[in-house]
Write an enzyme that holds these catalytic residues in place. Structure first.
Site: not given
Length: 351
Positions: A2, A54
């Site tokens: 992320c 993500l």
């Protein structure tokens, strides 16, 4: 992975403008988190947190970030994975869980034990920024080995932080003055070591460190980071144990158990997992331990080259056949290397 970004700016009293600014920063990290985006602001304090997600563990909206702790004291943006989050979750009684994410477990653990104690119990790869609404301070932390990046620094009287330098460059106060001392380090080491970065005033948080920044504060005041974990201390403590261990077979079995536990924890995901298999000892060992703990064939991936002097795909192919993995090969040539050259500055952010 992320991406996280944010800033502390006492002049950012317009919630909408602050949210737009932090979203511009975090959107430069869309390649790190293509599945979701979020922003949180406190215009009274001038705090803005941004996140690109993500989704790996808990794909639902319950894993959305920025995330607030159960009692509402803490707000976090987090990048990474805590491998022992299930054991930590089992140790937390009385929590009304909203979802299954390790982010929620981390917040509950911090709320119970405090940041530094929680960090000592977390095994994983991560970087996070945590705003404490009660104490009015920002915490920045990075995993033990520094697998996940975290940059921070001052742009005038604004404190900024991000997973990558490109997000900091997106802030309107960014000037981009090159740190010549950092360039000297680059020429000496072929990389820029923490805590330095190529830009003056922007630093990397060292691996295994955290930083607590009370707010508001003067940009000229130093708040040094502190270590919560030391590889040297771990190694020093292991030396007496090694001296007492005289049976090689026992040592071998203990090593296999440790590796099996580590690989097993890293396979926890709500999406398919795979392995990069080169055919060398390390990736072969990891893949073998993955396949031994997986009911279906593990997906393995290998990069091959048409030049035989550099190609190791044949060894990976043999290992994949022996282990029975679902194997995939991608061959790259000179044209692929040339095509990526123009993108290197954007990918690396600094030399």
């Amino acid at each position: 992975m992320c991406g996280i970004a944010g800033f502390l700016d006492r002049s950012a009293t317009d919630a909408g403008a602050a949210a737009a600014r932090v979203e511009r920063m975090s959107d430069t990290l869309a390649h790190r988190g293509p599945d979701d985006r979020g922003a949180w602001t406190d215009p009274r304090e001038g705090v803005a947190l941004g996140h690109r997600r993500l989704s790996v563990i808990d794909l639902s909206a319950a894993g959305h970030q920025p995330m607030t702790s159960p009692a509402g004291r803490y707000v976090i943006v987090y990048n990474g994975e805590i491998y022992n989050f299930r054991e930590l979750r089992d140790s937390l009684d009385g929590v009304n869980w909203r979802g299954e994410s390790d982010t929620e477990v981390l917040l509950a653990l911090i709320e119970r034990d405090g940041v530094e104690a929680a960090l000592g119990r977390c095994a994983g790869m991560f970087a996070f920024a945590l705003w404490d609404r009660q104490e009015r301070c920002l915490w920045l932390a990075r995993d033990r080995m520094g697998e996940k990046p975290l940059y921070y620094g001052w742009l005038g009287q604004t404190l900024v932080f991000a997973s990558e330098l490109k997000a900091i460059r997106a802030h309107p106060d960014f000037k981009g003055e090159i740190d010549r001392d950092a360039l000297t380090l680059f020429l000496r080491h072929n990389y820029i070591p923490a805590p330095h970065s190529v830009y003056r005033g922007i630093r990397k948080l060292p691996p295994g460190h955290f930083l607590r920044l009370p707010w508001p504060t003067d940009a000229k005041r130093e708040f040094p980071s502190r270590a919560y974990w030391s590889l040297r201390e771990i190694a020093d403590r292991a030396i007496p144990d090694r001296a007492r261990q005289r049976d090689p077979q026992v040592a071998l079995e203990e090593l296999e158990q440790t590796l099996r536990l580590s690989v097993g924890q890293m396979m926890i995901a709500d999406v398919p997992v795979g392995a990069l298999l080169s055919g060398g000892i390390d990736s072969t060992l990891v893949t073998a331990l993955m396949q031994s703990q997986h009911r279906q064939p593990v997906r393995t991936f290998t990069i091959g080259f048409n030049e035989s002097d550099y190609d190791e795909a044949q060894y990976a192919r043999a290992i994949a056949g022996h282990l029975g993995t679902d194997h995939h090969e991608l061959y790259l040539g000179p044209a692929d290397a040339r095509a990526i050259i123009p993108e290197l500055p954007a990918l690396y952010d600094e030399p």
